[in-house]
Scaffold this motif. Structure first.
Motif, mmCIF file in Angstrom:
data_model
loop_
_atom_site.group_PDB
_atom_site.id
_atom_site.type_symbol
_atom_site.label_atom_id
_atom_site.label_comp_id
_atom_site.label_asym_id
_atom_site.label_seq_id
_atom_site.Cartn_x
_atom_site.Cartn_y
_atom_site.Cartn_z
ATOM 1 N N TRP A 187 11.854 10.747 -0.097
ATOM 2 C CA TRP A 187 10.917 9.627 -0.201
ATOM 3 C C TRP A 187 10.795 9.122 -1.643
ATOM 4 O O TRP A 187 10.496 7.957 -1.877
ATOM 5 N N GLU A 188 11.056 10.001 -2.615
ATOM 6 C CA GLU A 188 11.024 9.541 -4.021
ATOM 7 C C GLU A 188 12.047 8.430 -4.243
ATOM 8 O O GLU A 188 11.786 7.458 -4.934
ATOM 9 N N HIS A 189 13.225 8.612 -3.623
ATOM 10 C CA HIS A 189 14.274 7.595 -3.799
ATOM 11 C C HIS A 189 13.876 6.288 -3.118
ATOM 12 O O HIS A 189 14.105 5.212 -3.658
ATOM 13 N N VAL A 190 13.280 6.417 -1.949
ATOM 14 C CA VAL A 190 12.833 5.220 -1.235
ATOM 15 C C VAL A 190 11.783 4.499 -2.061
ATOM 16 O O VAL A 190 11.839 3.277 -2.254
ATOM 17 N N ALA A 191 10.831 5.281 -2.585
ATOM 18 C CA ALA A 191 9.739 4.687 -3.355
ATOM 19 C C ALA A 191 10.261 4.026 -4.625
ATOM 20 O O ALA A 191 9.769 2.974 -5.041
ATOM 21 N N ALA A 192 11.284 4.630 -5.235
ATOM 22 C CA ALA A 192 11.838 4.048 -6.469
ATOM 23 C C ALA A 192 12.362 2.640 -6.190
ATOM 24 O O ALA A 192 12.118 1.703 -6.949
ATOM 25 N N LYS A 193 13.056 2.498 -5.060
ATOM 26 C CA LYS A 193 13.561 1.171 -4.687
ATOM 27 C C LYS A 193 12.415 0.212 -4.425
ATOM 28 O O LYS A 193 12.476 -0.964 -4.774
ATOM 29 N N LEU A 194 11.372 0.738 -3.799
ATOM 30 C CA LEU A 194 10.227 -0.104 -3.464
ATOM 31 C C LEU A 194 9.552 -0.611 -4.744
ATOM 32 O O LEU A 194 9.154 -1.770 -4.834
ATOM 33 N N VAL A 195 9.471 0.269 -5.739
ATOM 34 C CA VAL A 195 8.836 -0.124 -7.002
ATOM 35 C C VAL A 195 9.595 -1.292 -7.644
ATOM 36 O O VAL A 195 8.975 -2.228 -8.162
ATOM 37 N N THR A 196 10.927 -1.272 -7.567
ATOM 38 C CA THR A 196 11.669 -2.407 -8.139
ATOM 39 C C THR A 196 11.362 -3.694 -7.384
ATOM 40 O O THR A 196 11.282 -4.764 -7.981
ATOM 41 N N ILE A 243 3.825 6.895 0.562
ATOM 42 C CA ILE A 243 2.758 7.039 -0.436
ATOM 43 C C ILE A 243 3.023 8.246 -1.332
ATOM 44 O O ILE A 243 2.819 8.199 -2.550
ATOM 45 N N LYS A 244 3.530 9.317 -0.717
ATOM 46 C CA LYS A 244 3.904 10.484 -1.536
ATOM 47 C C LYS A 244 4.927 10.081 -2.591
ATOM 48 O O LYS A 244 4.828 10.461 -3.753
ATOM 49 N N GLY A 245 5.918 9.298 -2.152
ATOM 50 C CA GLY A 245 6.956 8.833 -3.065
ATOM 51 C C GLY A 245 6.377 7.943 -4.160
ATOM 52 O O GLY A 245 6.733 8.075 -5.336
ATOM 53 N N LEU A 246 5.466 7.072 -3.774
ATOM 54 C CA LEU A 246 4.862 6.164 -4.764
ATOM 55 C C LEU A 246 4.032 6.955 -5.769
ATOM 56 O O LEU A 246 4.019 6.650 -6.965
ATOM 57 N N ASN A 247 3.339 7.973 -5.295
ATOM 58 C CA ASN A 247 2.589 8.848 -6.197
ATOM 59 C C ASN A 247 3.518 9.469 -7.238
ATOM 60 O O ASN A 247 3.178 9.576 -8.410
ATOM 61 N N HIS A 248 4.695 9.880 -6.767
ATOM 62 C CA HIS A 248 5.685 10.495 -7.639
ATOM 63 C C HIS A 248 6.042 9.547 -8.792
ATOM 64 O O HIS A 248 6.311 9.976 -9.902
ATOM 65 N N HIS A 249 6.022 8.252 -8.503
ATOM 66 C CA HIS A 249 6.355 7.258 -9.535
ATOM 67 C C HIS A 249 5.102 6.659 -10.161
ATOM 68 O O HIS A 249 5.141 5.559 -10.715
ATOM 69 N N ASN A 250 4.002 7.376 -10.039
ATOM 70 C CA ASN A 250 2.739 6.995 -10.675
ATOM 71 C C ASN A 250 2.222 5.615 -10.296
ATOM 72 O O ASN A 250 1.731 4.862 -11.138
ATOM 73 N N GLN A 251 2.398 5.277 -9.035
ATOM 74 C CA GLN A 251 1.837 4.016 -8.568
ATOM 75 C C GLN A 251 0.472 4.311 -7.941
ATOM 76 O O GLN A 251 0.290 5.340 -7.311
ATOM 77 N N GLU A 252 -0.438 3.383 -8.120
ATOM 78 C CA GLU A 252 -1.769 3.562 -7.511
ATOM 79 C C GLU A 252 -1.785 2.869 -6.151
ATOM 80 O O GLU A 252 -1.383 1.706 -6.055
ATOM 81 N N VAL A 253 -2.263 3.554 -5.135
ATOM 82 C CA VAL A 253 -2.283 2.947 -3.804
ATOM 83 C C VAL A 253 -3.705 2.933 -3.244
ATOM 84 O O VAL A 253 -4.401 3.943 -3.277
ATOM 85 N N ILE A 254 -4.124 1.756 -2.805
ATOM 86 C CA ILE A 254 -5.361 1.650 -2.021
ATOM 87 C C ILE A 254 -4.900 1.512 -0.574
ATOM 88 O O ILE A 254 -4.166 0.573 -0.240
ATOM 89 N N PHE A 255 -5.268 2.468 0.263
ATOM 90 C CA PHE A 255 -4.760 2.442 1.641
ATOM 91 C C PHE A 255 -5.909 2.148 2.598
ATOM 92 O O PHE A 255 -6.863 2.918 2.698
ATOM 93 N N LYS A 279 -0.818 -1.562 -9.026
ATOM 94 C CA LYS A 279 -1.826 -1.232 -8.007
ATOM 95 C C LYS A 279 -1.455 -1.893 -6.680
ATOM 96 O O LYS A 279 -1.356 -3.102 -6.612
ATOM 97 N N VAL A 280 -1.263 -1.055 -5.667
ATOM 98 C CA VAL A 280 -0.806 -1.567 -4.363
ATOM 99 C C VAL A 280 -1.957 -1.525 -3.363
ATOM 100 O O VAL A 280 -2.580 -0.479 -3.173
#
Lengths: 429, 403
Positions: free
Chosen positions: A410-419, A26-38, A2-3
């Motif tokens: 953005w999926e690739h960017v988000a994947a790196k961010l998740v790590t 955020i679109k990318g994070l959604n793709h990786h099933n991350q929850e975002v509170i913005f 949860k971000v």
């Protein structure tokens, strides 16, 4: 994961590239099933429902509580000399005038109310809004359960720090642009620099949009290299735009499109234009945009006697921007210091070959472009001449450029961010 | 002989519409018809119609003793024909009285005398033909150049074209201790005579009439008559040269400017030893007193009385040079629209709008300019000029194709 994310703007109500980047991320994070509170200062209601949006203007803050008083007192000193408008171009200036008129009427209300009406713009009360936004952050951090805090640029850093103080969760400071890029020499002064520095140092991890920016963060802000990683921006749509617009002049067109300010290096474009025109009069140069250096550029063009070959369009928006890219045979971005710079990617989408300065972060992901030092007007002129006359090279750039574009997701960017998030989370006691 | 010579300048430029880079190569019509028409109509109501009526009344009343001269630019006449035939008719009525002299000038109110003798001659010829056509065969004998621009060389050129003399500014730096109240001679061709504007008395009416900070405000007819009487006895002529728009437009009707002019002829004729004459009458009667040396061109503008309002910065020089570089090419193209635009683009006002002289205290400048800044004026003009060059090139190719 949860971000809890803090960002000053979100599409469609944006005035710069920051909102677009948040949206893609955020679109990318959604793709990786991350929850975002913005948390955004002002929610308009027409945002795409990609996150659990919190409208800072709706959050009640009890100003009598000691915790808030402390935060407030730490922040109010920043209001001194706070008439400072970092991103403001002429187009935003108009909005800002609208806003002050509107704001004046509800000053009384905000004094007695526990809610504060944010404008979410870059206006005169920006510093106060940044401080109040941080107060809201403490309240949100208490209300909303989260694993990690993520703040975009200095406007949200006080909020990120305040949230971290409440929840104790790790803080990621994302840096899209620094005061160094905007102001050049002397960028290490003033409240914006101070807030940037405070945020970067308080963060558990820093994410920079390019290696160039990473270097600035380390060298100019004294952040430890181990703490800084690079996450390049991506594009939402990499498809090629086939434009119906037809050029109405026979000459080739070379374009500068952007704010006409120090940071974007317009004067180097003008000087390079002169060098090209001396060799080949069958070229037209266009400077599209407006800014504080516009008049100086007009004068210089006249002084160099190329007024019938060098044209100014003023500020462009909407379809005109697309048309301008489509009509161009070469796009030049001679920025003096550009953390990333998304515009050349737009040019590539219109099949227009690009020349970018080595001082631009986007060059790290766009290999198929000519790169020159912003100050090297001879090299810039050579490059322009080459792209105009040697068809093979510009054809190659068009093909390879669009292939490169497709990789920037953005999926690739988000994947790196998740790590990054996961590492921080594991370190948690 | 002691006489007053009134000359009024009537001019309106064809203003350019907002013309964008995107229009280049496609949209070949440059003129802001709506703006131009509304300006003409506004000035017609405030100035041209009421002032023409007043002058007609005064001429009829004084039966040959009150007379004036006009120079009406060709671009202004074109606009009268299109937007204000009533104004044109009222000028025709004035000229028909025989007490109104018309002068020749460059058709487009251009600055070509500074750049090209051939273009200058062509433009004067065009204006001469236009005056002849619109005013019942009228043929002017005296010349006035755009903004009263004059130099020894320009005077010589005008003399070659058969005029008896021309008008210019009584600029201090040219006259020194000498007075503008005499007829002078061109320094190259002594047969060619020069009338100099008395800028003191002219500007008392044209600029200072309603200026409340002026120590002489308000200007009464008694005061003005007294000043005219103060002119030394040996002086021959007082040249009162001004924009015609002074009456009702620069000085609004509320300032009393019309009432002032209504009583002026009677006051001068009854209380001074001055008569009224037109420029050709003055030049025909008075003996010239001396040659006047003007090696560097002068004009009637600003404190400096030079060309810097039109050709004083890089923007203006660039636009001016690029325009006149086209002359020989345009001359080979027999196309009415190309010729029309070539004419209209030369109007001096376009260059005036690019002046940065008054940029800091914009008031005076802004009054005359449709643009917010000189930079906007330059960008718009250069966009149009760039398109014009494209058209010229296309026509050249067409001609080559035929040949």
């Amino acid at each position: 994961m949860k971000v809890l994310m803090f960002g000053w703007e979100f599409p469609p109500h944006i005035s710069g590239g920051l909102g677009t980047a948040c949206y893609g991320l955020i679109k990318g994070l959604n793709h990786h099933n991350q929850e975002v509170i913005f948390v955004v200062p002002k929610l308009w209601g027409d945002e795409e429902p990609l996150a659990d949006f919190v409208n800072a203007s709706d959050v009640e803050v009890d100003y009598r509580e000691k915790k808030f008083i402390d935060t407030w007192q730490n922040l109010t000193y920043l209001e001194i000399n706070s008439y400072l408008v970092p991103y403001l171009g002429p187009e935003e200036f108009e909005k800002y005038t609208d806003y002050t008129l509107h704001h004046r009427s509800d000053i009384d209300e905000t004094v007695f109310s526990n809610k504060y009406q944010f404008s979410g713009k870059y206006g005169k009360n920006l510093m106060e809004e940044v401080a109040r936004y941080a107060l809201v952050a403490t309240q949100v951090a208490r209300m909303k359960d989260h694993d990690v805090i993520h703040a975009h640029d200095w406007l949200a850093y006080p909020a990120g720090i305040a949230a971290k103080e409440i929840s104790g969760k790790p803080l990621v400071a994302h840096i899209h642009a620094t005061q160094y890029d905007r102001a050049g020499k002397g960028g290490d002064q003033g409240p914006v620099y101070e807030m940037e520095k405070a945020g970067l140092l308080a963060a558990d991890h820093v994410v920079a949009v390019s290696h160039l920016t990473r270097k600035i963060v380390i060298e100019k802000y004294g952040v430890h290299p181990d703490k800084v990683s690079v996450l390049h921006n991506a594009v939402l749509d990499a498809s090629i735009i086939e434009s119906k617009i037809k050029k109405k002049v026979p000459e080739k067109i070379v374009t500068f499109l952007g704010r006409i300010t120090y940071q974007k290096g317009p004067e180097y474009f003008v000087e390079a234009a002169k060098k090209v025109l001396d060799r080949d009069p069958n070229v037209r140069f266009v400077m599209a945009g407006s800014g504080d250096l516009l008049n100086r550029m007009v004068e210089r063009v006249a002084e160099l006697g190329m007024g019938t070959k060098f044209h100014f369009t003023g500020f462009l928006k909407g379809q005109d921007v697309d048309d301008m890219y489509a009509m161009s045979d070469v796009y030049v971005m001679p920025s003096v210091s550009e953390p990333f710079g998304i515009a050349p990617l737009e040019a590539v989408r219109h099949n227009t070959p690009v020349i970018i300065s080595k001082q631009s972060g986007v060059g790290e992901v766009l290999r198929n472009a000519i790169k020159i030092d912003f100050w090297d007007v001879d090299a810039m002129a050579d490059a322009i001449f080459a792209l105009l006359h040697y068809e093979s090279i510009s054809r190659m750039f068009k093909e390879l450029g669009s292939q490169e574009l497709k990789k920037l997701k953005w999926e690739h960017v988000a994947a790196k961010l998740v790590t990054v998030y996961e590492k921080l989370h594991q370190k948690q006691p | 002989m002691r006489t007053i010579c009134f000359y009024f300048q009537v001019h309106q430029p064809f203003r350019i519409k907002p013309y964008r880079f995107f229009d280049m190569g496609e949209d070949h019509y440059y003129w802001d018809d709506y703006l131009n028409k509304s300006v003409i109509r506004k000035v017609a109501q405030k100035c041209y119609l009421p002032m023409n009526e007043l002058l007609l009344e005064l001429i009829q009343k004084h039966q040959g003793k009150f007379k004036v001269a006009f120079s009406i630019s060709g671009v202004c006449l074109d606009q009268f024909e299109a937007y204000a035939p009533d104004v044109l008719e009222s000028f025709q009525r004035l000229v028909a009285t025989g007490q109104v002299e018309l002068l020749n000038e460059t058709d487009a109110h251009a600055l070509c005398s500074l750049r090209s003798k051939s273009e200058f001659k062509r433009m004067v010829e065009t204006h001469r033909a236009k005056i002849k056509r619109l005013f019942n065969g009228y043929e002017p004998k005296v010349f006035r150049n755009t903004e009263l621009v004059y130099s020894d060389k320009i005077g010589e050129m005008v003399a070659e074209m058969g005029y008896m003399g021309m008008l210019t500014e009584g600029a201090k730096h040219i006259l020194g201790w000498k007075s503008p109240n005499f007829v002078y001679q061109n320094s190259i061709n002594p047969d060619f005579k020069i009338l100099l504007k008395n800028f003191q008395l002219s500007d008392d009416i044209a600029f200072r009439f309603s200026d409340k900070s002026w120590s002489e405000h308000p200007l009464t007819i008694e005061k003005f008559t007294a000043w005219v009487n103060n002119v030394p006895k040996e002086h021959q002529v007082v040249n009162l040269f001004m924009d015609y728009e002074t009456f009702g437009e620069h000085q609004w009707a509320e300032t009393g400017i019309f009432e002032f002019m209504r009583v002026l002829p009677t006051a001068i004729l009854n209380h001074t030893d001055f008569t009224f004459s037109t420029p050709s009458e003055v030049l025909g009667q008075a003996n010239p007193i001396a040659k006047i040396q003007v090696p560097i061109p002068i004009s009637w503008a600003d404190e400096e009385r030079d060309l810097t309002a039109w050709l004083g910065n890089d923007l203006q020089n660039e636009a001016f040079t690029k325009l006149y570089d086209l002359e020989s090419r345009v001359n080979k193209i027999d196309d009415p629209e190309i010729q029309r635009d070539w004419n209209y683009l030369q109007t001096s006002d376009h260059f005036y709008y690019m002046s940065t002289k008054f940029f800091s205290d914009g008031a005076v400048h802004a009054y005359f300019s449709p643009y917010e800044t000189p930079y906007d004026a330059f960008i718009n003009y250069m966009n149009v000029l760039s398109d014009f060059i494209i058209r010229v090139s296309r026509k050249e190719k067409e001609i080559q194709g035929v040949a």
